[in-house]
Design a protein around this motif. Sequence first.
Motif, PDB file in Angstrom:
ATOM      1  N   THR A  18       0.717  -1.325   0.024  1.00  0.00           N
ATOM      2  CA  THR A  18      -0.082  -0.132  -0.065  1.00  0.00           C
ATOM      3  C   THR A  18       0.725   1.245  -0.001  1.00  0.00           C
ATOM      4  N   GLU A  19       1.836   1.070   0.792  1.00  0.00           N
ATOM      5  CA  GLU A  19       2.713   2.442   0.811  1.00  0.00           C
ATOM      6  C   GLU A  19       3.389   2.770  -0.339  1.00  0.00           C
ATOM      7  N   ASN A  20       3.684   1.715  -1.149  1.00  0.00           N
ATOM      8  CA  ASN A  20       4.351   1.750  -2.540  1.00  0.00           C
ATOM      9  C   ASN A  20       3.274   1.737  -3.611  1.00  0.00           C
ATOM     10  N   ASN A  21       2.239   2.062  -3.345  1.00  0.00           N
ATOM     11  CA  ASN A  21       1.004   2.172  -4.372  1.00  0.00           C
ATOM     12  C   ASN A  21       0.827   1.041  -5.315  1.00  0.00           C
ATOM     13  N   THR A  22       0.943  -0.025  -4.818  1.00  0.00           N
ATOM     14  CA  THR A  22       0.794  -1.307  -5.841  1.00  0.00           C
ATOM     15  C   THR A  22       0.043  -2.288  -5.183  1.00  0.00           C
ATOM     16  N   THR A  23      -0.314  -3.569  -5.792  1.00  0.00           N
ATOM     17  CA  THR A  23      -1.303  -4.580  -5.393  1.00  0.00           C
ATOM     18  C   THR A  23      -0.402  -5.905  -5.715  1.00  0.00           C
ATOM     19  N   LEU A  24      -1.023  -6.891  -5.212  1.00  0.00           N
ATOM     20  CA  LEU A  24      -0.348  -8.385  -5.204  1.00  0.00           C
ATOM     21  C   LEU A  24      -0.568  -8.597  -6.884  1.00  0.00           C
ATOM     22  N   ARG A  25      -1.429  -8.524  -7.507  1.00  0.00           N
ATOM     23  CA  ARG A  25      -1.846  -8.745  -8.907  1.00  0.00           C
ATOM     24  C   ARG A  25      -0.751  -8.092  -9.794  1.00  0.00           C
ATOM     25  N   THR A  26      -0.563  -6.965  -9.249  1.00  0.00           N
ATOM     26  CA  THR A  26       0.427  -6.008 -10.319  1.00  0.00           C
ATOM     27  C   THR A  26       1.958  -6.399  -9.974  1.00  0.00           C
ATOM     28  N   GLU A  27       2.092  -6.906  -8.725  1.00  0.00           N
ATOM     29  CA  GLU A  27       3.448  -7.238  -8.525  1.00  0.00           C
ATOM     30  C   GLU A  27       3.803  -8.401  -9.148  1.00  0.00           C
ATOM     31  N   ILE A  28       2.892  -9.573  -8.995  1.00  0.00           N
ATOM     32  CA  ILE A  28       2.924 -10.774  -9.934  1.00  0.00           C
ATOM     33  C   ILE A  28       3.331 -10.614 -11.255  1.00  0.00           C
ATOM     34  N   LEU A  29       2.211  -9.588 -11.886  1.00  0.00           N
ATOM     35  CA  LEU A  29       2.393  -9.513 -13.394  1.00  0.00           C
ATOM     36  C   LEU A  29       3.808  -8.912 -13.562  1.00  0.00           C
ATOM     37  N   ALA A  30       4.237  -7.911 -12.973  1.00  0.00           N
ATOM     38  CA  ALA A  30       5.683  -7.400 -12.936  1.00  0.00           C
ATOM     39  C   ALA A  30       6.765  -8.313 -12.914  1.00  0.00           C
ATOM     40  N   GLY A  31       6.568  -9.330 -12.118  1.00  0.00           N
ATOM     41  CA  GLY A  31       7.585 -10.198 -11.925  1.00  0.00           C
ATOM     42  C   GLY A  31       7.630 -11.131 -13.119  1.00  0.00           C
ATOM     43  N   MET A  74      17.532  -9.697  -2.872  1.00  0.00           N
ATOM     44  CA  MET A  74      17.054  -8.241  -3.102  1.00  0.00           C
ATOM     45  C   MET A  74      15.492  -8.117  -2.818  1.00  0.00           C
ATOM     46  N   GLY A  75      14.796  -9.116  -2.922  1.00  0.00           N
ATOM     47  CA  GLY A  75      13.240  -8.853  -2.840  1.00  0.00           C
ATOM     48  C   GLY A  75      12.988  -8.723  -1.221  1.00  0.00           C
ATOM     49  N   LEU A  76      13.525  -9.523  -0.445  1.00  0.00           N
ATOM     50  CA  LEU A  76      13.061  -9.909   0.801  1.00  0.00           C
ATOM     51  C   LEU A  76      13.960  -8.875   1.835  1.00  0.00           C
ATOM     52  N   LEU A  77      15.232  -8.451   1.361  1.00  0.00           N
ATOM     53  CA  LEU A  77      16.092  -7.767   2.093  1.00  0.00           C
ATOM     54  C   LEU A  77      15.822  -6.155   1.888  1.00  0.00           C
ATOM     55  N   ALA A  78      16.267  -5.917   0.711  1.00  0.00           N
ATOM     56  CA  ALA A  78      16.231  -4.757   0.042  1.00  0.00           C
ATOM     57  C   ALA A  78      14.968  -3.972  -0.365  1.00  0.00           C
ATOM     58  N   ASN A  79      13.790  -4.945  -0.769  1.00  0.00           N
ATOM     59  CA  ASN A  79      12.576  -4.497  -1.272  1.00  0.00           C
ATOM     60  C   ASN A  79      12.526  -3.871  -2.209  1.00  0.00           C
ATOM     61  N   TYR A  80      13.261  -4.204  -3.257  1.00  0.00           N
ATOM     62  CA  TYR A  80      13.147  -3.425  -4.587  1.00  0.00           C
ATOM     63  C   TYR A  80      12.922  -4.411  -5.734  1.00  0.00           C
ATOM     64  N   PRO A  81      12.122  -3.952  -6.679  1.00  0.00           N
ATOM     65  CA  PRO A  81      11.840  -4.821  -7.778  1.00  0.00           C
ATOM     66  C   PRO A  81      12.779  -5.077  -8.886  1.00  0.00           C
ATOM     67  N   ILE A  82      14.002  -5.414  -8.405  1.00  0.00           N
ATOM     68  CA  ILE A  82      15.072  -5.624  -9.336  1.00  0.00           C
ATOM     69  C   ILE A  82      15.607  -6.871  -9.228  1.00  0.00           C
ATOM     70  N   ALA A  83      15.843  -7.391 -10.314  1.00  0.00           N
ATOM     71  CA  ALA A  83      16.010  -9.037 -10.579  1.00  0.00           C
ATOM     72  C   ALA A  83      17.524  -9.297 -10.865  1.00  0.00           C
ATOM     73  N   LEU A  84      18.059 -10.518 -10.404  1.00  0.00           N
ATOM     74  CA  LEU A  84      19.598 -10.638 -10.876  1.00  0.00           C
ATOM     75  C   LEU A  84      19.810 -11.850 -11.407  1.00  0.00           C
ATOM     76  N   THR A 324       8.079  -3.247  -5.617  1.00  0.00           N
ATOM     77  CA  THR A 324       8.402  -3.766  -4.408  1.00  0.00           C
ATOM     78  C   THR A 324       9.252  -4.970  -4.650  1.00  0.00           C
ATOM     79  N   GLY A 325       9.638  -5.653  -3.826  1.00  0.00           N
ATOM     80  CA  GLY A 325      10.640  -6.882  -3.638  1.00  0.00           C
ATOM     81  C   GLY A 325       9.677  -8.010  -3.928  1.00  0.00           C
ATOM     82  N   LEU A 326       8.558  -7.666  -3.841  1.00  0.00           N
ATOM     83  CA  LEU A 326       7.642  -8.997  -4.272  1.00  0.00           C
ATOM     84  C   LEU A 326       7.882  -9.257  -5.891  1.00  0.00           C
ATOM     85  N   THR A 327       7.992  -8.281  -6.530  1.00  0.00           N
ATOM     86  CA  THR A 327       8.468  -8.596  -8.008  1.00  0.00           C
ATOM     87  C   THR A 327       9.477  -9.594  -8.169  1.00  0.00           C
TER      88      THR A 327
END
Length: 439
Positions: A18-31, A74-84, A324-327
């Motif tokens: 919520t704080e990052n203005n996103t949703t579970l569905r959006t994060e899954i789609l982004a991932g 990256m996702g769990l510790l830094a909470n960024y939508p950046i993949a490695l 978010t890191g969920l991505t």
Amino acid sequence: MATPHSSSGLLERLFKLTENNTTLRTEILAGVTTFITMCYIIIVNPMILSATGMDHGAVFVATCIAAAIGCLVMGLLANYPIALAPGMGLNAYFTYSVCLGMGVPWQTALAAVFISGIIFVIISFLRIREAIVNAIPMSLKFAIGGGIGLFLALIGLKNAGIIIHNDATLIGLGSLKQAPALLALFGFLMIVVLHHFRVRGAIIISILTVTVLGSFLGLNKFQGIVGEVPSIAPTLFQMDFHGLFSASMVGVIFVFFLVDLFDSTGTLVGVAHRAGLLKDGKLPRLKKALFADSSAIIAGAALGTSSTTPYIESASGVSAGGRTGLTAVVVAGLFLACLFFAPLAQSVPSFATAPALIFIGVLMIQGIVNIEWEDITEAVPAFLTIVFMPFAYSIADGIAMGFLSYALIKLFTGQAKSVPYMVWIVAVLWAIKFMVFGG
């Protein structure tokens, strides 16, 4: 038993959706979007590294797991939508410059990657990393990326049989009547067209299409799609540290460190900027993000792959709404799921991955437009950096020539005071290396 409400509550606490203005569905789609654009690495990386003698199946598993570890941290510790994932350019340097060019066993090369990761962890916590990046002239930063792009393109053209050895002219044009060369050119055209129309996964679509066509023509053996997960034992903890005690290997460690330094830091800032995550021009939780890619390098080397680094393809997931890191966690899950697709990865011939290497070269060389070409003291070092990488078939030699020429030209044009101390240190180290050990 967890309820949907409690599950969403956990995700909210972990990733602050919520704080990052996103949703579970959006994060899954982004991932999913990010994964589709970068999953070509599970095919390309094992193919490149197996040229050193490493087991293809083990490298495939190492690639998937190293990418998953990097994404999870990256996702769990830094909470960024950046993949490695294992980085393009770094895997080419590992294979063609270090192992095949210098004759270094792949076990020793993995140890060099491991040490570079340890150095990353140390400088990240001491806040030295940003200072180093800022000290390197922009012209050399852009030139290093452009040179690596040409180097990858040359490898791709060679793998496709489009560019071949020629006794009279060193290199020459191969026969364009040959099916592998034609299929590679077709695959490259496909990537360009799909990329133009913003089709997600243009590279992986091209690789799979060319592989299927090659199988129909009998150019490669199709081994299936799904199968047992290969054993990682041939590469797991196979690092040999005894071979690191030489000046040439110190140079190898330095290049792994330097290239990944620019690549990872630039990608972190670039993707975060596109996602609107920068605050006052700075990246919050930077230390945690830096720890994520540092730990991924160490884990990847232990598993059996070259340096793992943030991927610029993460920008595709950000464009799809990932914040978010969920991505990144979704991407991690998809990489782990790919472990069962080893037969498909082993079915892909080199001419099918060649278009990907050439196209990545196109993307990497674009940055050279930002070089100050009007200033000859900036242009010449940049030019030498770029051309020495493909012509000397060595990323390290390109970096060396860039730093040496930059320091010397600035010195003899009366601009020595404008040269950052870090450039002098690097230039002197390369000069000593060439004087003592030659090329």
